[in-house]
Design a protein around this motif. Structure first.
Motif, short mmCIF file in Angstrom:
data_model
loop_
_atom_site.label_atom_id
_atom_site.label_comp_id
_atom_site.label_asym_id
_atom_site.label_seq_id
_atom_site.Cartn_x
_atom_site.Cartn_y
_atom_site.Cartn_z
N ASP A 1 0.82 -1.20 0.00
CA ASP A 1 0.00 0.00 0.00
C ASP A 1 0.86 1.26 0.00
N SER A 2 1.95 1.21 -0.75
CA SER A 2 2.79 2.39 -0.92
C SER A 2 2.28 3.22 -2.09
N MET A 3 2.44 4.52 -1.97
CA MET A 3 2.04 5.41 -3.07
C MET A 3 3.10 5.46 -4.16
N ILE A 4 4.35 5.10 -3.83
CA ILE A 4 5.44 5.42 -4.75
C ILE A 4 6.35 4.25 -5.12
N LEU A 5 6.13 3.06 -4.57
CA LEU A 5 7.01 1.94 -4.89
C LEU A 5 7.02 1.60 -6.37
N LYS A 6 5.92 1.93 -7.05
CA LYS A 6 5.86 1.66 -8.49
C LYS A 6 6.90 2.47 -9.26
N PHE A 165 7.15 2.48 3.55
CA PHE A 165 7.85 3.32 2.58
C PHE A 165 6.83 4.03 1.71
N GLY A 166 6.71 5.35 1.90
CA GLY A 166 5.74 6.11 1.11
C GLY A 166 4.33 5.61 1.31
N THR A 167 4.01 5.24 2.55
CA THR A 167 2.71 4.63 2.85
C THR A 167 1.56 5.59 2.56
N LYS A 168 0.49 5.05 2.00
CA LYS A 168 -0.69 5.88 1.76
C LYS A 168 -1.18 6.45 3.09
N PRO A 169 -1.52 7.75 3.12
CA PRO A 169 -1.97 8.37 4.38
C PRO A 169 -3.14 7.65 5.03
N GLU A 170 -4.08 7.17 4.22
CA GLU A 170 -5.26 6.50 4.78
C GLU A 170 -4.89 5.15 5.40
N PHE A 177 -0.57 8.30 14.66
CA PHE A 177 -1.37 9.50 14.87
C PHE A 177 -0.44 10.67 15.19
N PRO A 178 -0.25 11.60 14.23
CA PRO A 178 0.67 12.72 14.45
C PRO A 178 0.10 13.77 15.39
N ASP A 179 0.97 14.42 16.16
CA ASP A 179 0.53 15.50 17.04
C ASP A 179 -0.07 16.65 16.23
N ASN A 180 0.53 16.94 15.09
CA ASN A 180 0.04 17.99 14.19
C ASN A 180 -0.80 17.32 13.09
N SER A 181 -2.08 17.61 13.07
CA SER A 181 -2.99 16.95 12.11
C SER A 181 -2.60 17.19 10.66
N ARG A 182 -1.80 18.21 10.42
CA ARG A 182 -1.34 18.47 9.04
C ARG A 182 -0.67 17.23 8.45
N TRP A 183 0.05 16.50 9.32
CA TRP A 183 0.84 15.37 8.81
C TRP A 183 0.04 14.08 8.68
N GLN A 184 -1.27 14.18 8.88
CA GLN A 184 -2.12 13.05 8.44
C GLN A 184 -2.16 13.01 6.92
N ASP A 188 -9.93 14.78 5.07
CA ASP A 188 -10.80 14.72 6.24
C ASP A 188 -9.97 14.24 7.43
N VAL A 189 -9.70 15.16 8.34
CA VAL A 189 -8.84 14.86 9.48
C VAL A 189 -9.51 13.84 10.40
N VAL A 190 -8.74 12.86 10.85
CA VAL A 190 -9.21 11.82 11.77
C VAL A 190 -9.02 12.30 13.20
N SER A 191 -10.05 12.16 14.02
CA SER A 191 -9.96 12.56 15.42
C SER A 191 -9.21 11.50 16.22
N LYS A 192 -8.72 11.91 17.40
CA LYS A 192 -8.01 10.96 18.27
C LYS A 192 -8.97 9.85 18.73
N ASP A 193 -10.21 10.21 19.03
CA ASP A 193 -11.19 9.20 19.44
C ASP A 193 -11.41 8.16 18.34
N LYS A 194 -11.50 8.63 17.10
CA LYS A 194 -11.68 7.71 15.98
C LYS A 194 -10.46 6.80 15.83
N PHE A 195 -9.29 7.38 15.94
CA PHE A 195 -8.04 6.62 15.84
C PHE A 195 -8.00 5.52 16.90
N GLU A 196 -8.37 5.86 18.11
CA GLU A 196 -8.32 4.90 19.20
C GLU A 196 -9.40 3.83 19.09
N SER A 197 -10.45 4.11 18.33
CA SER A 197 -11.53 3.12 18.19
C SER A 197 -11.20 2.02 17.19
#
Length: 230
Positions: A1-6, A165-170, A177-184, A188-197
């Motif tokens: 599920d890499s974006m760039i291995l191809k 390696f170049g993993t798809k963000p989804e 789970f990054p501290d800064n949501s920018r790096w998701q 559509d930003v994922v909440s911490k509650d959603k991540f933990e579920s």
């Protein structure tokens, strides 16, 4: 599920890697310069440059599973050949940056197994560091620490894989789970509650070719007739 291995000719990158000297015979700056030379010699593209670093770290650096924090800079990680996720990610970004690409660390949490006081293995989120690299006009995500192997109790078990390696963000958001949501890197930003579920999914899930799972919840139950329910 890499974006760039191809975009990566693995066999060519591995040939380039074999031209590099042993880590113990040259310092980090010299190694980066030599990487630049083999990149030119083998006409590696920008994706392959990053793969060369990712691959090099996997076969030259070990994880410090004692979490002593002794080797946490890029230079000491390189010289000692061992570090925690902090030093490994620092080394990755340092080497990639020396090859002319923009890279830095991402701070956050990652899902993994942990031991609770009662001696049982449970799932939890622990502080972690991984990386981004900008190639062209896009950012991509990498975790060289998880890519090189695992910590089993206090022991390092090498196990190289390209899952991080170049993993798809989804895909990466399922475990990182990054501290800064920018790096998701998600619209559509994922909440911490959603991540933990979500359930904890390791690299082996993707290596075995699985893509999705159901029910998509962390708390699962197995009935007496072996049915899995939420």
């Amino acid at each position: 599920d890499s974006m760039i291995l191809k975009n990566v000719r693995k066999d060519v990158v591995q040939q380039a890697y074999l031209q590099l000297p042993s880590r113990t015979t040259v310092n980090i700056l010299r190694m980066c310069n030599l990487m630049g030379s083999v990149i030119e010699q083998f006409s590696l593209n920008d994706y392959e440059k990053v793969y060369l670093v990712y691959y090099w770290i996997a076969f030259n650096i070990e994880r410090d599973c004692s979490y002593s924090g002794k080797y946490e800079s890029a230079v000491t990680t390189y010289s000692e050949g061992k570090s925690t996720h902090v030093g490994i990610s620092a080394l990755f970004s340092t080497m990639v940056s020396n090859l002319g690409l923009r890279s830095n660390i991402i701070e956050g949490e990652a899902k993994r197994t942990v031991d609770d006081p009662k001696g049982k293995t449970i799932f939890g989120e622990l502080a972690h560091i991984w990386n981004y690299v900008m190639i062209g006009d896009k950012y991509y995500l990498f975790d060289p620490t998880f890519g090189i192997g695992s910590c089993i109790d206090d022991y390092y078990k090498p196990f190289y894989c390209d899952v991080y390696f170049g993993t798809k963000p989804e895909i990466l958001i399922r475990s990182h789970f990054p501290d800064n949501s920018r790096w998701q890197l998600l619209d559509d930003v994922v909440s911490k509650d959603k991540f933990e579920s979500w359930p904890y999914v390791t690299k082996y899930f993707y290596l075995l070719g699985f893509k999705t799972f159901s029910p998509d919840t962390r708390n699962l139950q197995i009935t007496k007739d072996l049915k899995i329910t939420a």
